[in-house]
Design an enzyme around this catalytic site. Structure first.
Site, PDB file in Angstrom:
ATOM      1  CG  ASN A   6     -45.794 -15.685  43.513  1.00 11.85           C
ATOM      2  OD1 ASN A   6     -44.980 -15.686  44.426  1.00 11.85           O
ATOM      3  ND2 ASN A   6     -45.457 -15.387  42.275  1.00 11.85           N
ATOM      4  CG  ASP A   8     -42.091 -15.357  44.514  1.00  7.37           C
ATOM      5  OD1 ASP A   8     -41.829 -16.569  44.651  1.00  7.37           O
ATOM      6  OD2 ASP A   8     -42.173 -14.808  43.397  1.00  7.37           O
ATOM      7  CG  HIS A  42     -39.977 -14.690  39.567  1.00  6.48           C
ATOM      8  ND1 HIS A  42     -40.328 -13.413  39.166  1.00  6.48           N
ATOM      9  CD2 HIS A  42     -38.926 -15.040  38.777  1.00  6.48           C
ATOM     10  CE1 HIS A  42     -39.520 -13.021  38.192  1.00  6.48           C
ATOM     11  NE2 HIS A  42     -38.652 -13.987  37.951  1.00  6.48           N
ATOM     12  NE  ARG A  44     -36.638 -10.264  40.538  1.00  6.28           N
ATOM     13  CZ  ARG A  44     -37.381  -9.537  39.689  1.00  6.28           C
ATOM     14  NH1 ARG A  44     -38.682  -9.769  39.577  1.00  6.28           N
ATOM     15  NH2 ARG A  44     -36.838  -8.585  38.966  1.00  6.28           N
ATOM     16  CD  GLU A  69     -44.421 -16.043  38.276  1.00  6.18           C
ATOM     17  OE1 GLU A  69     -45.648 -15.897  38.132  1.00  6.18           O
ATOM     18  OE2 GLU A  69     -43.715 -15.269  38.961  1.00  6.18           O
ATOM     19  CG  HIS A 211     -48.517  -7.981  37.485  1.00  8.56           C
ATOM     20  ND1 HIS A 211     -47.284  -8.408  37.918  1.00  8.56           N
ATOM     21  CD2 HIS A 211     -48.485  -6.634  37.581  1.00  8.56           C
ATOM     22  CE1 HIS A 211     -46.535  -7.364  38.240  1.00  8.56           C
ATOM     23  NE2 HIS A 211     -47.251  -6.274  38.051  1.00  8.56           N
TER      24      HIS A 211
END
Length: 257
Positions: A6, A8, A42, A44, A69, A211
């Site tokens: 990930n 991000d 992700h 958002r 995501e 996570h």
């Protein structure tokens, strides 16, 4: 076991100064060179880090699958259907949260229609879920391709047991317990994750997990496990500050192989 990286937090660092550095694509390329099997990101609703242009660039230039995501917000789903990542992982989202705090509510109105829409666009669908058999049964009924088990509880217990976080302002209040209690909780949560992964695989679901995973806590998840993929972000980006992205990813790959 596959590794989804990930990226991000590269954008988090960029947005801290609202400049064009670090370059998200340079980070992606370095992760892939380091052995990333997938790039996870992700988008958002508040665009606090990754934005639409980032996602377009990542999808257009990644030579490994892209796992996007996203919430089930209509505008976001429209975007996903237009740019068609390899996989869409549906997650819950709250504006006030620092990071995703729990699994998706699978009774959310319209969820099945969104899943079908994504599948009709040729996008594989995954659901980010809390660790319960009920959630897995519902996911199976929804005919998704994959689930991602939320490992936040496992990671929090592990952290409180095996680091000094309990002595800092970041202590996790729910797990301010004796060492013996934490050991028992960790054993139970790890067993639960592995049991549910095997159960889900038996229903024909691919099982990912993610996570709070880091270089200290991943090894236990990889042993005798039906999990096929881990999605890890913050700990890899944090490690990359000191050793570089390629090396940080290589080190994680070595731990989970």
């Amino acid at each position: 076991m596959l590794l989804g990286v990930n990226i991000d937090h590269i954008a988090v660092l960029r947005e801290a100064r609202q400049v064009n550095d670090p370059d998200i694509l340079m980070g992606m390329y370095a992760a892939i060179i380091g052995g990333a099997d997938q790039i996870t990101t992700h988008l958002r609703e508040d665009r606090r880090h990754i934005n639409e242009n980032d996602v377009k660039d990542i999808i257009n230039h990644s030579r490994v699958p892209v796992n996007l995501e996203c919430s089930i917000n209509e505008e976001i789903i429209d975007f996903v259907c237009k740019f068609r990542p390899h996989r869409a992982t549906l997650v819950p989202e709250k504006r006030e949260e620092l990071t995703t705090e729990g699994g998706l509510n699978l009774s959310t109105a319209g969820l099945e229609n969104i899943i079908n829409r994504l599948k009709n666009e040729g996008i594989k669908v995954s659901l980010f879920i809390d660790t319960s058999r009920e959630n897995i049964d519902i996911a199976s009924e929804l005919a998704v391709d994959c689930i991602e088990l939320h490992t936040g509880t496992y990671a929090n217990i592990f952290n409180m047991l095996n680091s000094n976080i309990a002595l800092t302002k970041y202590s996790i209040k729910n797990y301010e317990k004796s060492r013996e209690d934490l050991q028992n909780l960790l054993k139970d949560e790890l067993a639960n994750i592995k049991h549910l992964a095997a159960y889900a695989k038996g229903l024909g679901l691919k099982v990912a997990a993610g996570h709070g995973l880091n270089y200290q806590n991943v090894a236990s998840l990889t042993k005798n496990s039906e999990i096929f993929e881990l999605n890890i972000g913050q700990s890899i980006i944090a490690r990359a500050i000191f050793v570089g992205m390629k090396t940080a990813v290589c080190e994680m790959k070595e731990l989970i192989k």
